[in-house]
Design a protein around this motif. Sequence first.
Motif, PDB file in Angstrom:
ATOM      1  N   GLU A   1       1.011  -1.094   0.071  1.00  0.00           N
ATOM      2  CA  GLU A   1       0.070  -0.031  -0.327  1.00  0.00           C
ATOM      3  C   GLU A   1       0.902   1.836   0.529  1.00  0.00           C
ATOM      4  OE1 GLU A   1      -3.111   1.711  -0.060  1.00  0.00           O
ATOM      5  OE2 GLU A   1      -3.306  -1.822  -0.415  1.00  0.00           O
ATOM      6  N   GLN A   2       1.695   1.083   0.864  1.00  0.00           N
ATOM      7  CA  GLN A   2       2.866   2.860   0.949  1.00  0.00           C
ATOM      8  C   GLN A   2       3.759   2.828  -0.378  1.00  0.00           C
ATOM      9  OE1 GLN A   2       5.647   1.813   4.192  1.00  0.00           O
ATOM     10  NE2 GLN A   2       4.303   1.445   5.323  1.00  0.00           N
ATOM     11  N   VAL A   3       4.119   1.513  -1.618  1.00  0.00           N
ATOM     12  CA  VAL A   3       4.118   1.611  -3.020  1.00  0.00           C
ATOM     13  C   VAL A   3       2.836   3.078  -4.268  1.00  0.00           C
ATOM     14  CG1 VAL A   3       5.270   0.945  -4.845  1.00  0.00           C
ATOM     15  CG2 VAL A   3       5.691   0.122  -2.706  1.00  0.00           C
ATOM     16  N   ARG A   4       1.932   1.637  -3.250  1.00  0.00           N
ATOM     17  CA  ARG A   4       0.377   1.934  -4.575  1.00  0.00           C
ATOM     18  C   ARG A   4       0.363   3.466  -4.300  1.00  0.00           C
ATOM     19  NH1 ARG A   4       2.002  -1.498  -8.027  1.00  0.00           N
ATOM     20  NH2 ARG A   4       3.270   1.094  -8.177  1.00  0.00           N
ATOM     21  N   ALA A   5       0.194   3.918  -3.179  1.00  0.00           N
ATOM     22  CA  ALA A   5      -0.252   5.359  -2.724  1.00  0.00           C
ATOM     23  C   ALA A   5       0.158   6.866  -3.911  1.00  0.00           C
ATOM     24  CB  ALA A   5       0.394   5.683  -1.352  1.00  0.00           C
ATOM     25  N   GLY A   6       1.226   5.990  -4.629  1.00  0.00           N
ATOM     26  CA  GLY A   6       1.762   7.750  -5.549  1.00  0.00           C
ATOM     27  C   GLY A   6       1.344   6.769  -6.942  1.00  0.00           C
ATOM     28  N   PRO A   7       1.088   8.050  -7.842  1.00  0.00           N
ATOM     29  CA  PRO A   7       0.604   8.161  -9.202  1.00  0.00           C
ATOM     30  C   PRO A   7       2.249   7.199  -9.891  1.00  0.00           C
ATOM     31  CG  PRO A   7       0.142  10.452  -8.713  1.00  0.00           C
ATOM     32  CD  PRO A   7       0.504   9.048  -7.690  1.00  0.00           C
ATOM     33  N   ARG A   8       3.122   8.019  -9.565  1.00  0.00           N
ATOM     34  CA  ARG A   8       4.199   7.793 -10.018  1.00  0.00           C
ATOM     35  C   ARG A   8       5.194   6.607  -9.094  1.00  0.00           C
ATOM     36  NH1 ARG A   8       5.628  13.063 -12.671  1.00  0.00           N
ATOM     37  NH2 ARG A   8       3.973  13.705 -13.439  1.00  0.00           N
ATOM     38  N   THR A   9       4.865   6.285  -8.014  1.00  0.00           N
ATOM     39  CA  THR A   9       6.104   5.108  -7.350  1.00  0.00           C
ATOM     40  C   THR A   9       5.191   3.902  -8.311  1.00  0.00           C
ATOM     41  OG1 THR A   9       4.777   5.008  -6.139  1.00  0.00           O
ATOM     42  CG2 THR A   9       5.967   6.368  -5.570  1.00  0.00           C
ATOM     43  N   PHE A  10       6.991   3.262  -7.831  1.00  0.00           N
ATOM     44  CA  PHE A  10       6.545   1.287  -8.705  1.00  0.00           C
ATOM     45  C   PHE A  10       7.453   0.813  -7.628  1.00  0.00           C
ATOM     46  CE2 PHE A  10       5.456   3.494 -12.471  1.00  0.00           C
ATOM     47  CZ  PHE A  10       3.845   2.954 -12.551  1.00  0.00           C
ATOM     48  N   LEU A  11       7.588  -0.569  -7.533  1.00  0.00           N
ATOM     49  CA  LEU A  11       8.271  -1.474  -7.075  1.00  0.00           C
ATOM     50  C   LEU A  11       9.464  -2.297  -7.491  1.00  0.00           C
ATOM     51  CD1 LEU A  11       8.064  -3.394  -3.997  1.00  0.00           C
ATOM     52  CD2 LEU A  11       6.019  -4.697  -5.256  1.00  0.00           C
ATOM     53  N   LEU A  12      10.553  -3.002  -6.919  1.00  0.00           N
ATOM     54  CA  LEU A  12      11.335  -2.673  -7.894  1.00  0.00           C
ATOM     55  C   LEU A  12      12.253  -3.624  -7.012  1.00  0.00           C
ATOM     56  CD1 LEU A  12      12.687   0.055 -10.236  1.00  0.00           C
ATOM     57  CD2 LEU A  12      11.045  -1.723 -10.595  1.00  0.00           C
TER      58      LEU A  12
ATOM     59  N   THR B   1      10.155   9.789 -12.843  1.00  0.00           N
ATOM     60  CA  THR B   1      10.144  11.186 -13.300  1.00  0.00           C
ATOM     61  C   THR B   1      10.319  11.625 -15.359  1.00  0.00           C
ATOM     62  OG1 THR B   1      12.606  10.847 -13.882  1.00  0.00           O
ATOM     63  CG2 THR B   1      12.596  11.850 -11.743  1.00  0.00           C
ATOM     64  N   GLY B   2       9.628  13.332 -15.384  1.00  0.00           N
ATOM     65  CA  GLY B   2      10.035  13.644 -17.013  1.00  0.00           C
ATOM     66  C   GLY B   2       8.774  12.969 -17.184  1.00  0.00           C
ATOM     67  N   GLU B   3       8.825  12.949 -19.031  1.00  0.00           N
ATOM     68  CA  GLU B   3       7.513  12.460 -19.373  1.00  0.00           C
ATOM     69  C   GLU B   3       6.629  11.017 -18.617  1.00  0.00           C
ATOM     70  OE1 GLU B   3       8.868  11.953 -23.507  1.00  0.00           O
ATOM     71  OE2 GLU B   3       7.040  11.130 -24.007  1.00  0.00           O
ATOM     72  N   LYS B   4       8.109  10.266 -18.616  1.00  0.00           N
ATOM     73  CA  LYS B   4       7.942   8.801 -17.765  1.00  0.00           C
ATOM     74  C   LYS B   4       7.074   9.165 -16.794  1.00  0.00           C
ATOM     75  CE  LYS B   4       9.994   5.232 -19.141  1.00  0.00           C
ATOM     76  NZ  LYS B   4      11.158   3.991 -17.794  1.00  0.00           N
ATOM     77  N   GLY B   5       6.956   9.471 -16.428  1.00  0.00           N
ATOM     78  CA  GLY B   5       6.319  10.309 -14.742  1.00  0.00           C
ATOM     79  C   GLY B   5       4.816  10.510 -15.507  1.00  0.00           C
ATOM     80  N   THR B   6       4.863  11.376 -16.652  1.00  0.00           N
ATOM     81  CA  THR B   6       3.308  12.272 -17.449  1.00  0.00           C
ATOM     82  C   THR B   6       2.893  10.741 -17.564  1.00  0.00           C
ATOM     83  OG1 THR B   6       4.275  13.601 -17.077  1.00  0.00           O
ATOM     84  CG2 THR B   6       2.699  13.736 -18.433  1.00  0.00           C
ATOM     85  N   LEU B   7       3.848   9.648 -18.166  1.00  0.00           N
ATOM     86  CA  LEU B   7       2.593   8.509 -18.599  1.00  0.00           C
ATOM     87  C   LEU B   7       2.529   7.300 -18.048  1.00  0.00           C
ATOM     88  CD1 LEU B   7       5.822   8.278 -22.117  1.00  0.00           C
ATOM     89  CD2 LEU B   7       2.309   9.215 -21.568  1.00  0.00           C
TER      90      LEU B   7
END
Length: 107
Positions: free
Chosen positions: A58-69, A93-99
Amino acid sequence: MRSVERAAENESTFREVNEKLEKRADELALTGGRTPYLCECDDERCTQVVLLTGEEYEQVRAGPRTFLLVADHQSPDDRVVRTEAGYVVIEKTGEKGTLVEQRYPRR
Ligand SMILES: [Zn+2]
Protein backbone atom coordinates in the motif's frame (compact mmCIF):
# COMPACT_ATOMS: atom_id res chain seq x y z
CA MET A 1 5.83 2.89 -30.38
CA ARG A 2 8.70 4.91 -28.97
CA SER A 3 10.85 3.23 -26.34
CA VAL A 4 9.73 5.57 -23.55
CA GLU A 5 6.10 4.74 -24.30
CA ARG A 6 6.80 1.03 -24.47
CA ALA A 7 8.67 1.15 -21.16
CA ALA A 8 5.82 3.06 -19.49
CA GLU A 9 3.41 0.49 -20.93
CA ASN A 10 5.38 -2.45 -19.49
CA GLU A 11 5.69 -0.86 -16.09
CA SER A 12 2.02 0.02 -15.97
CA THR A 13 1.10 -3.55 -16.93
CA PHE A 14 3.14 -4.99 -14.06
CA ARG A 15 1.45 -2.53 -11.74
CA GLU A 16 -1.99 -3.66 -12.90
CA VAL A 17 -1.05 -7.32 -12.32
CA ASN A 18 0.07 -6.45 -8.80
CA GLU A 19 -3.19 -4.64 -8.13
CA LYS A 20 -5.01 -7.88 -8.96
CA LEU A 21 -2.62 -9.90 -6.79
CA GLU A 22 -3.35 -7.62 -3.88
CA LYS A 23 -7.12 -8.07 -4.23
CA ARG A 24 -6.61 -11.81 -4.33
CA ALA A 25 -4.43 -11.71 -1.21
CA ASP A 26 -7.19 -9.80 0.57
CA GLU A 27 -9.72 -12.40 -0.49
CA LEU A 28 -7.53 -15.16 0.86
CA ALA A 29 -7.11 -13.24 4.11
CA LEU A 30 -3.36 -13.43 3.85
CA THR A 31 -2.90 -9.83 4.83
CA GLY A 32 -0.86 -10.71 7.89
CA GLY A 33 1.63 -12.63 5.76
CA ARG A 34 3.65 -11.72 2.72
CA THR A 35 2.50 -11.90 -0.86
CA PRO A 36 4.78 -12.14 -3.90
CA TYR A 37 4.50 -9.03 -6.06
CA LEU A 38 6.08 -8.73 -9.49
CA CYS A 39 9.05 -6.48 -10.00
CA GLU A 40 7.68 -3.45 -11.89
CA CYS A 41 10.79 -2.61 -13.90
CA ASP A 42 10.70 -1.82 -17.63
CA ASP A 43 12.12 -5.20 -18.71
CA GLU A 44 9.17 -7.24 -19.96
CA ARG A 45 11.17 -10.46 -19.47
CA CYS A 46 11.76 -9.76 -15.77
CA THR A 47 9.85 -12.29 -13.67
CA GLN A 48 11.40 -11.61 -10.29
CA VAL A 49 9.14 -11.11 -7.31
CA VAL A 50 9.33 -9.19 -4.06
CA LEU A 51 7.62 -10.45 -0.92
CA LEU A 52 5.64 -7.69 0.76
CA THR A 53 2.99 -7.36 3.41
CA GLY A 54 -0.23 -5.68 2.32
CA GLU A 55 0.80 -2.61 4.26
CA GLU A 56 4.17 -2.36 2.52
CA TYR A 57 2.50 -2.71 -0.88
CA GLU A 58 0.00 0.00 0.00
CA GLN A 59 2.85 2.38 0.77
CA VAL A 60 4.28 1.81 -2.72
CA ARG A 61 0.92 2.12 -4.49
CA ALA A 62 -0.14 5.29 -2.69
CA GLY A 63 1.47 7.49 -5.36
CA PRO A 64 0.68 7.57 -9.09
CA ARG A 65 4.36 7.59 -10.10
CA THR A 66 5.87 5.17 -7.58
CA PHE A 67 6.89 1.65 -8.48
CA LEU A 68 8.20 -1.43 -6.72
CA LEU A 69 11.46 -2.88 -8.08
CA VAL A 70 13.91 -5.59 -7.18
CA ALA A 71 17.08 -3.82 -5.99
CA ASP A 72 19.23 -2.59 -8.91
CA HIS A 73 16.45 -2.89 -11.52
CA GLN A 74 15.91 0.87 -11.64
CA SER A 75 16.76 2.98 -14.71
CA PRO A 76 19.11 5.95 -14.53
CA ASP A 77 16.19 8.41 -14.68
CA ASP A 78 14.29 6.79 -11.81
CA ARG A 79 14.41 8.65 -8.51
CA VAL A 80 14.88 6.24 -5.60
CA VAL A 81 12.37 7.09 -2.87
CA ARG A 82 13.20 4.30 -0.43
CA THR A 83 15.65 1.41 -0.24
CA GLU A 84 14.48 -1.62 1.72
CA ALA A 85 15.87 -5.14 2.21
CA GLY A 86 15.72 -6.71 -1.25
CA TYR A 87 13.69 -4.01 -2.99
CA VAL A 88 13.56 -0.33 -3.82
CA VAL A 89 10.68 2.09 -4.25
CA ILE A 90 11.26 4.49 -7.11
CA GLU A 91 9.44 7.43 -8.61
CA LYS A 92 9.20 7.89 -12.38
CA THR A 93 10.38 11.29 -13.54
CA GLY A 94 10.00 13.43 -16.67
CA GLU A 95 7.87 12.22 -19.57
CA LYS A 96 7.78 8.69 -18.16
CA GLY A 97 6.30 10.06 -14.94
CA THR A 98 3.53 11.76 -16.89
CA LEU A 99 2.78 8.62 -18.94
CA VAL A 100 2.53 6.30 -15.94
CA GLU A 101 0.46 8.82 -14.02
CA GLN A 102 -2.10 8.80 -16.84
CA ARG A 103 -2.40 5.04 -16.36
CA TYR A 104 -2.62 5.10 -12.57
CA PRO A 105 -5.20 2.43 -11.71
CA ARG A 106 -6.51 4.14 -8.56
CA ARG A 107 -8.47 7.30 -9.01
ZN1 LIG B 1 12.79 -6.28 -12.65
